[in-house]
Design a protein around this motif. Structure first.
Motif: not given
Length: 393
Positions: A94-110
Motif C-alpha cells: 500500500s505504501r509503494k502504491k501511494e508512492l508510485a502514484s505521487g511519483q507519476s503525478t510529479q513526472a506529469e508535472l515535470d
C-alpha cells in the motif's frame, strides 16, 4: 514619407486583426504536435510511469528441482521440488502504491513544465518576428523615401538646379538604410529557422505583423495566487515533500521481515512427502541506513520547496515591476507618436528650402530612431507579459 503612412503605422501599433491572433495560436498548436523534444519527453514520461508501477509488483516466483542419485544403488534416488513465492510485508504494498502514484503525478508535472517552456520559447520567437516585421516595414518606407529623394536630387543636378553634395548625402543615407535592411532581413530568416526547428524541422509560415490583444493583468497578489495554482513546478515541489515522506514510509515497511510461501515435494526410498513451505527473511543489514537516508531527503525536499517558492515570488515581483514600467513608457510613446507628423513637415520644409539636406536627414533619423525605440519597448513589453503568463500556456 506621406502623412497617411505615419498614421497607418501608428494605427497598426494598437490594433490586432483576429486572423493574426488565430495564426499565432495555430502555430503554437502545430509546435506542440510536432516538437521533437516534447515527443521525446512524452515517451520518457510513459517509461517513467511504467517504471514506478513496476516497483509495486510481486517478486518473481521461484521453482527448484533437485534429483539426487543414491549410492549404493539399493538406497534409491531422492527427488525434491520446491515452488515458492516471496513477498514483502503486506503494508509495504500500500505504501509503494501511494508512492508510485505521487511519483507519476510529479513526472506529469515535470513534463507540463517542459511543455510550457517550449511553447513560451515559440511565443517569444513569434513576438520577435512581429517586431522585426514592423521594423522591416519602417525600413522599407525609409528606403523608398530616400530613393525618391536621391532621384529628385540627381534630376536637379542634371538640370543645373542641384548640387553634388545633396546627391552624395542621399547616397550615404541610402547605404545605411540598405545595411539596416539586410541585417533585419537576416534576423527574420534566423527567427523563422528557429521557429521551424521548434516545429520539428518542418517549415512554418508566420507573417503576422501585430501583437495579440493586450491583456489587462490582475494585481500582483492575484497574479501570484493564480501562478501558485497553475504553475506545474510549484505543485511539483509541493508534492516532492509528500513523495519524500512516502519514501520514508516505504523504507520503514521494507525494514519489516519479508515472507515467502509455497509448496514442497520430496520423494525418497519409495516414500513421498509433500506440503506447505513458509519462510521469512529478517532484514538485519540490507536496509540499515535506508530509512535515515530517506529522512534526510525529506528534510532536503522541504527546504527545496521553500527555496523554489521564494525564488518564484521575487522573480514574479521583479517581472511585474518591469511590466508596469514598460506599460507606462509604451503609453507615453503612443501618445507622443500619435500626435507627431514630423516626416510630413520635414518633407515640406525641404521642398520649400527652409532646411538643408543634412538637417532633413538628421531630423528624420531622430524621428525614426524614436520610432525604433518605441518598437523595441513594445516588443519588450509583450516578451515580459509572455513570461508572466507562461503558466497559462
Amino acid at each position: 514619407m506621406k502623412k497617411h503612412s505615419i498614421i497607418l503605422l501608428l494605427t497598426c501599433m494598437v490594433s490586432f486583426p483576429l486572423l493574426a491572433q488565430k495564426n499565432l495560436e495555430q502555430v503554437l498548436m502545430d509546435i506542440e504536435s510536432n516538437n521533437k523534444t516534447l515527443q521525446a519527453q512524452l515517451q520518457s514520461l510513459e517509461a517513467r510511469k511504467l517504471a514506478f508501477k513496476s516497483d509495486i509488483r510481486l517478486y518473481n516466483p521461484n521453482i527448484e528441482y533437485d534429483f539426487l542419485k543414491g549410492q549404493p544403488f539399493s538406497v534409491g534416488n531422492q527427488t525434491d521440488i520446491l515452488v515458492n513465492q516471496a513477498f514483502d510485508f503486506p503494508t509495504a504494498y500500500s505504501r509503494k502504491k501511494e508512492l508510485a502514484s505521487g511519483q507519476s503525478t510529479q513526472a506529469e508535472l515535470d513534463f507540463l513544465s517542459g511543455r510550457q517552456g517550449i511553447l513560451l520559447e515559440a511565443k517569444q520567437t513569434m513576438f520577435s518576428l512581429i517586431y522585426r516585421y514592423k521594423l522591416q516595414q519602417q525600413i522599407e518606407e525609409r528606403k523608398a523615401a530616400t530613393e525618391k529623394l536621391l532621384q529628385d536630387f540627381e534630376k536637379k543636378l542634371s538640370t543645373g538646379d542641384g548640387n553634388i553634395l545633396d546627391v552624395n548625402k542621399a547616397k550615404l543615407q541610402l547605404i545605411e538604410i540598405n545595411k539596416d535592411y539586410q541585417l533585419n532581413t537576416a534576423q527574420i530568416n534566423q527567427l523563422l529557422q528557429h521557429l521551424s526547428g521548434l516545429n520539428g524541422g518542418l517549415d512554418i509560415s508566420f507573417t503576422a505583423t501585430h501583437y495579440p490583444d493586450e491583456l489587462s493583468l490582475p494585481r500582483f497578489e492575484e497574479l501570484f495566487e493564480e501562478m501558485k495554482s497553475l504553475d506545474p513546478m510549484w505543485r511539483f515541489y509541493e508534492l516532492e515533500s509528500s513523495t519524500a515522506k512516502k519514501q520514508v514510509e516505504v523504507m520503514k515497511a521494507m525494514a519489516l521481515p519479508k515472507l515467502e510461501a509455497g509448496y514442497r515435494y520430496q520423494g525418497i526410498l519409495g516414500a513421498t512427502f509433500q506440503g506447505f513451505h513458509v519462510g521469512t527473511t529478517i532484514p538485519l543489514w540490507e536496509n540499515k541506513y535506508r530509512v535515515r537516508q530517506k529522512e534526510a531527503e525529506l528534510s532536503f525536499a522541504g527546504l527545496q520547496r521553500v527555496d523554489y517558492q521564494n525564488d518564484r515570488y521575487y522573480w514574479l515581483k521583479q517581472k511585474y515591476e518591469q511590466y508596469e514600467k514598460l506599460a507606462s513608457t509604451l503609453q507615453e510613446y503612443r501618445e507622443v507618436l500619435g500626435t507627431l507628423n514630423s516626416i510630413a513637415y520635414l518633407d515640406k520644409a525641404l521642398v520649400l528650402g527652409h532646411i538643408s539636406t543634412i538637417e532633413y536627414f538628421m531630423e528624420s533619423n531622430y524621428f525614426y530612431m524614436a520610432y525604433t525605440n518605441y518598437l523595441q519597448t513594445e516588443n519588450e513589453y509583450y516578451q515580459v507579459m509572455a513570461e508572466l503568463l507562461r503558466f497559462r500556456l
